[in-house]
Scaffold this motif. Structure first.
Motif, mmCIF file in Angstrom:
data_model
loop_
_atom_site.group_PDB
_atom_site.id
_atom_site.type_symbol
_atom_site.label_atom_id
_atom_site.label_comp_id
_atom_site.label_asym_id
_atom_site.label_seq_id
_atom_site.Cartn_x
_atom_site.Cartn_y
_atom_site.Cartn_z
ATOM 1 N N THR A 195 -19.352 28.830 1.847
ATOM 2 C CA THR A 195 -20.007 28.403 0.615
ATOM 3 C C THR A 195 -20.815 27.129 0.796
ATOM 4 O O THR A 195 -21.672 26.820 -0.009
ATOM 5 N N GLU A 196 -20.531 26.376 1.874
ATOM 6 C CA GLU A 196 -21.225 25.112 2.086
ATOM 7 C C GLU A 196 -22.175 25.221 3.270
ATOM 8 O O GLU A 196 -21.800 25.703 4.340
ATOM 9 N N SER A 197 -23.401 24.753 3.080
ATOM 10 C CA SER A 197 -24.390 24.858 4.152
ATOM 11 C C SER A 197 -24.025 23.986 5.349
ATOM 12 O O SER A 197 -24.483 24.218 6.447
ATOM 13 N N SER A 198 -23.191 22.978 5.123
ATOM 14 C CA SER A 198 -22.828 22.082 6.231
ATOM 15 C C SER A 198 -21.551 22.508 6.936
ATOM 16 O O SER A 198 -21.108 21.865 7.866
ATOM 17 N N GLY A 199 -20.946 23.598 6.492
ATOM 18 C CA GLY A 199 -19.687 24.030 7.075
ATOM 19 C C GLY A 199 -19.865 24.621 8.457
ATOM 20 O O GLY A 199 -20.978 24.859 8.913
ATOM 21 N N PRO A 200 -18.752 24.886 9.136
ATOM 22 C CA PRO A 200 -18.820 25.376 10.511
ATOM 23 C C PRO A 200 -19.187 26.855 10.574
ATOM 24 O O PRO A 200 -18.928 27.618 9.645
ATOM 25 N N ASP A 201 -19.781 27.263 11.690
ATOM 26 C CA ASP A 201 -19.955 28.678 11.961
ATOM 27 C C ASP A 201 -18.590 29.263 12.303
ATOM 28 O O ASP A 201 -17.638 28.546 12.610
ATOM 29 N N THR A 202 -18.513 30.603 12.287
ATOM 30 C CA THR A 202 -17.236 31.264 12.565
ATOM 31 C C THR A 202 -16.693 30.879 13.924
ATOM 32 O O THR A 202 -15.512 30.537 14.075
ATOM 33 N N ASP A 203 -17.552 30.928 14.952
ATOM 34 C CA ASP A 203 -17.082 30.584 16.298
ATOM 35 C C ASP A 203 -16.685 29.122 16.394
ATOM 36 O O ASP A 203 -15.727 28.773 17.099
ATOM 37 N N GLN A 204 -17.427 28.234 15.712
ATOM 38 C CA GLN A 204 -17.057 26.817 15.701
ATOM 39 C C GLN A 204 -15.656 26.639 15.144
ATOM 40 O O GLN A 204 -14.837 25.896 15.683
ATOM 41 N N LEU A 205 -15.396 27.328 14.032
ATOM 42 C CA LEU A 205 -14.100 27.211 13.387
ATOM 43 C C LEU A 205 -12.996 27.753 14.285
ATOM 44 O O LEU A 205 -11.932 27.141 14.425
ATOM 45 N N GLN A 206 -13.247 28.889 14.933
ATOM 46 C CA GLN A 206 -12.236 29.470 15.813
ATOM 47 C C GLN A 206 -11.984 28.580 17.017
ATOM 48 O O GLN A 206 -10.842 28.410 17.443
ATOM 49 N N VAL A 207 -13.041 28.018 17.590
ATOM 50 C CA VAL A 207 -12.883 27.108 18.734
ATOM 51 C C VAL A 207 -12.063 25.886 18.322
ATOM 52 O O VAL A 207 -11.167 25.434 19.050
ATOM 53 N N ALA A 208 -12.368 25.344 17.138
ATOM 54 C CA ALA A 208 -11.631 24.171 16.645
ATOM 55 C C ALA A 208 -10.157 24.499 16.441
ATOM 56 O O ALA A 208 -9.272 23.721 16.819
ATOM 57 N N LEU A 209 -9.885 25.667 15.844
ATOM 58 C CA LEU A 209 -8.501 26.064 15.607
ATOM 59 C C LEU A 209 -7.767 26.287 16.927
ATOM 60 O O LEU A 209 -6.625 25.831 17.100
ATOM 61 N N ALA A 210 -8.419 26.979 17.880
ATOM 62 C CA ALA A 210 -7.787 27.226 19.183
ATOM 63 C C ALA A 210 -7.464 25.920 19.885
ATOM 64 O O ALA A 210 -6.405 25.775 20.513
ATOM 65 N N LYS A 211 -8.368 24.940 19.780
ATOM 66 C CA LYS A 211 -8.141 23.636 20.411
ATOM 67 C C LYS A 211 -6.962 22.919 19.753
ATOM 68 O O LYS A 211 -6.116 22.339 20.428
ATOM 69 N N LEU A 212 -6.895 22.976 18.427
ATOM 70 C CA LEU A 212 -5.773 22.357 17.723
ATOM 71 C C LEU A 212 -4.450 22.999 18.129
ATOM 72 O O LEU A 212 -3.450 22.305 18.327
ATOM 73 N N LEU A 213 -4.455 24.316 18.265
ATOM 74 C CA LEU A 213 -3.227 25.017 18.651
ATOM 75 C C LEU A 213 -2.788 24.627 20.053
ATOM 76 O O LEU A 213 -1.600 24.426 20.310
ATOM 77 N N ARG A 214 -3.750 24.498 20.975
ATOM 78 C CA ARG A 214 -3.418 24.119 22.355
ATOM 79 C C ARG A 214 -2.859 22.709 22.435
ATOM 80 O O ARG A 214 -2.039 22.403 23.302
ATOM 81 N N GLU A 215 -3.348 21.841 21.555
ATOM 82 C CA GLU A 215 -2.975 20.423 21.634
ATOM 83 C C GLU A 215 -1.631 20.114 20.985
ATOM 84 O O GLU A 215 -1.153 18.980 21.072
ATOM 85 N N GLN A 216 -1.014 21.105 20.351
ATOM 86 C CA GLN A 216 0.277 20.852 19.728
ATOM 87 C C GLN A 216 1.326 20.572 20.800
ATOM 88 O O GLN A 216 1.461 21.317 21.767
ATOM 89 N N THR A 217 2.032 19.484 20.640
ATOM 90 C CA THR A 217 3.081 19.128 21.593
ATOM 91 C C THR A 217 4.420 19.692 21.120
ATOM 92 O O THR A 217 4.594 20.016 19.946
ATOM 93 N N GLY A 218 5.334 19.818 22.049
ATOM 94 C CA GLY A 218 6.639 20.353 21.684
ATOM 95 C C GLY A 218 6.858 21.723 22.299
ATOM 96 O O GLY A 218 5.975 22.283 22.952
ATOM 97 N N PRO A 219 8.037 22.285 22.092
ATOM 98 C CA PRO A 219 8.431 23.514 22.797
ATOM 99 C C PRO A 219 7.933 24.801 22.138
ATOM 100 O O PRO A 219 8.661 25.788 22.069
ATOM 101 N N ILE A 220 6.703 24.807 21.605
ATOM 102 C CA ILE A 220 6.141 26.019 20.992
ATOM 103 C C ILE A 220 4.720 26.211 21.515
ATOM 104 O O ILE A 220 3.928 25.269 21.538
ATOM 105 N N LEU A 221 4.430 27.435 21.945
ATOM 106 C CA LEU A 221 3.103 27.781 22.448
ATOM 107 C C LEU A 221 2.425 28.701 21.447
ATOM 108 O O LEU A 221 3.032 29.668 20.978
ATOM 109 N N HIS A 222 1.154 28.414 21.109
ATOM 110 C CA HIS A 222 0.424 29.194 20.111
ATOM 111 C C HIS A 222 -0.822 29.830 20.721
ATOM 112 O O HIS A 222 -1.506 29.213 21.540
ATOM 113 N N HIS A 223 -1.137 31.053 20.293
ATOM 114 C CA HIS A 223 -2.408 31.680 20.645
ATOM 115 C C HIS A 223 -2.894 32.524 19.469
ATOM 116 O O HIS A 223 -2.096 33.200 18.814
ATOM 117 N N ILE A 224 -4.214 32.501 19.246
ATOM 118 C CA ILE A 224 -4.817 33.391 18.250
ATOM 119 C C ILE A 224 -4.852 34.790 18.854
ATOM 120 O O ILE A 224 -5.375 34.994 19.944
#
Length: 512
Positions: A195-224
């Protein structure tokens, strides 16, 4: 050349060591020479060197103290000492501090040459080993996430059939966990996306989410493991056995952090839904099937899951390096045969027209010009799918060429849209994880680099027309954010869009 420091308190000997030995021929460069160990230690504190050639006794700080300094700080440089003393105490200390060689005065140039020739060979071997180790480490860091992502997808789709195969895949992915490890399926949905012209593209959003998931510390591994525009399904796996309550608590904390980060950074509304927790990895598939069937209620239960499973089978078959494709295919056909006939027909109508070309079959139409699908029995549909499987297996190069051509055509027609890797993968019926590698293998470029280059070239054409504003061109080539577009344009051309237009006009004027 290896860097060498010389330490000798007698100036005459120090100059002789520096000048009368052809260090370059031996593979060394004398970077500094000092009259006392104190100066050497100060130099080593600020510089990296490969070797120190030092007298054992000097005015303030001895050569053995230099060796001790290097040893205690675990520095990689080698220490060679030269001494006028043969006392066992000196030799014992030299051994204790890992001194490379202990030479006795008077100085024998031939002996020095022999010692440093051997030292160079040793340094060469260490350098080669370090280089190989670094390459192995880089390869491991690159391939482990991919293998883990493949494993997570295969678990979700139900493409692993035995404990032995599961344990092998866990080891291959660098995961030392039990098949009885806890896991969870989490749906992350971005509301108000687009809805916002300044928002992320789909791939940008997925890349950002994947990076956040990888950076989580602790005994849990996440993947999309699944994406559908603004919906992301994440498989979370515990890496250390713990109480299920503690696993859920840590998972909840990490997901809240991810939700808040996405919301604060992108200004979007993000919701997190926990689909369920499994206490064995083989239970993930049933949970995933239920989840995506609930997301696609307009389709029969299991229809969307079978579509995803077919993409996985075709991806593995097309990859050519995965021997599990036939067994997954057999499992897939068993699942289809258990569906009611009308549900089988609906599935075939969704699959066959788009896939027949890969196997060299005549085009199959859903109606009108072809009687094939209008009156298709479950048996006939299974036979046709079997022909597609056999056709791709018999000539994977042919099907790969068809797939990549189809993907390029789709990109060419839709680059002006918010086009993601998942969108293009869906057009050729490949799973996004496998499609990413397939695209790079076929084109020599990453998907994101390919589409960025295409969009930038189109943008240059529009700029040269000199009819549109920068924000209009940004939208016309598929970027919702003109700032992001300008950033990519400068990376691609070295100029901002406006400066590039000025440059083009100047070049044109000069030619005139």
């Amino acid at each position: 050349m290896y860097k060498l420091v010389i330490a000798e308190d007698e100036e005459r000997l120090r100059r002789g060591l520096c000048n009368f030995i052809d260090w370059a021929e031996l593979g060394f460069e004398v970077v500094s020479a000092f009259g006392d160990g104190k100066e050497v230690i100060d130099y080593l504190s600020r510089h990296n060197v490969d070797a120190v050639f030092t007298d054992i006794q000097m005015a303030e700080v001895s050569g053995l103290e230099i060796a001790k300094f290097v040893y205690e700080r675990q520095q990689s440089c080698k220490v060679i000492v030269i001494s006028g003393f043969k006392e066992f105490g000196y030799a014992r200390q030299a051994i204790e501090y890992k001194v490379e060689h202990y030479l006795i005065k008077p100085i024998d140039i031939d002996e020095i040459a022999r010692v440093f020739t051997e030292l160079k060979r040793k340094l060469d071997r260490q350098q080669q080993l370090a280089s190989t180790t670094q390459k192995d480490r880089e390869l491991t860091e690159e391939i482990f996430p991919f293998l883990q992502e493949q494993l997570f997808v295969d678990l979700a789709i139900g493409a692993i059939f035995s404990d032995q195969e599961l344990e092998r895949r866990l080891r291959l992915a660098g995961l030392s966990i039990s098949p009885a490890a806890s896991s969870a399926l989490v749906s992350i949905r971005v509301s108000g996306y687009g809805t916002e012209s300044s928002g992320p593209d789909t791939d940008q959003l997925q890349v950002a989410l994947a990076k956040l998931l990888r950076e989580q510390t602790g005994p849990i591994l996440h993947h999309i493991i699944f994406t559908q525009r603004h919906l992301f399904k994440v498989l979370s796996l515990e890496l250390e056995m713990q109480d299920i309550t503690e696993f859920e608590r840590q998972l909840n904390r990490q997901m809240e952090l991810i939700r808040d980060t996405l919301r604060d950074f992108f200004g979007l509304s993000v919701s997190v839904h926990y689909e369920g927790v499994c206490q064995h990895l083989f239970d993930i598939s049933a949970l995933f099937q239920k989840s995506i069937s609930n997301d696609n209620r307009q389709q029969p239960f299991g229809h969307a899951f079978l579509i995803e499973k077919f993409k996985l089978v075709l991806s593995k078959l097309n990859d050519g390096s995965d021997e599990t494709a036939p067994s997954i295919w057999a499992s897939y056909m068993r699942e289809i045969s258990q569906l009611p006939m009308d549900k089988q027909q609906e599935l075939f109508i969704g699959l066959l027209p788009a896939l027949s070309e890969y196997a060299g079959l005549n085009s199959v139409a859903a109606g009108g010009g072809s009687p094939v699908l209008s009156d298709l029995s479950g048996h006939d549909g299974q036979l046709l799918l079997g022909k597609i499987f056999d056709g791709v297996a018999a000539d994977p190069d042919r099907s790969s060429n068809i797939m990549i051509d189809k993907a390029k055509q789709y990109i060419e027609l839709n680059y002006a849209q918010d086009l993601s890797l998942d969108d293009v993968a869906a057009q050729v019926f490949l799973h996004p994880i496998y499609f990413s590698r397939f695209f790079k293998r076929q084109t020599g470029e990453k998907f994101i680099d390919y589409i960025t280059r295409l969009r930038m070239n189109k943008a240059i054409e529009l700029l040269i027309e000199n009819k549109y504003k920068v924000y209009e061109i940004s939208s016309m080539v598929g970027y919702r954010s003109d700032k992001y577009f300008a950033k990519l344009f400068k990376q691609h051309t070295g100029y901002s869009p406006r400066d590039y237009l000025k440059y083009i006009m100047k070049v044109s004027d000069d030619h005139d």
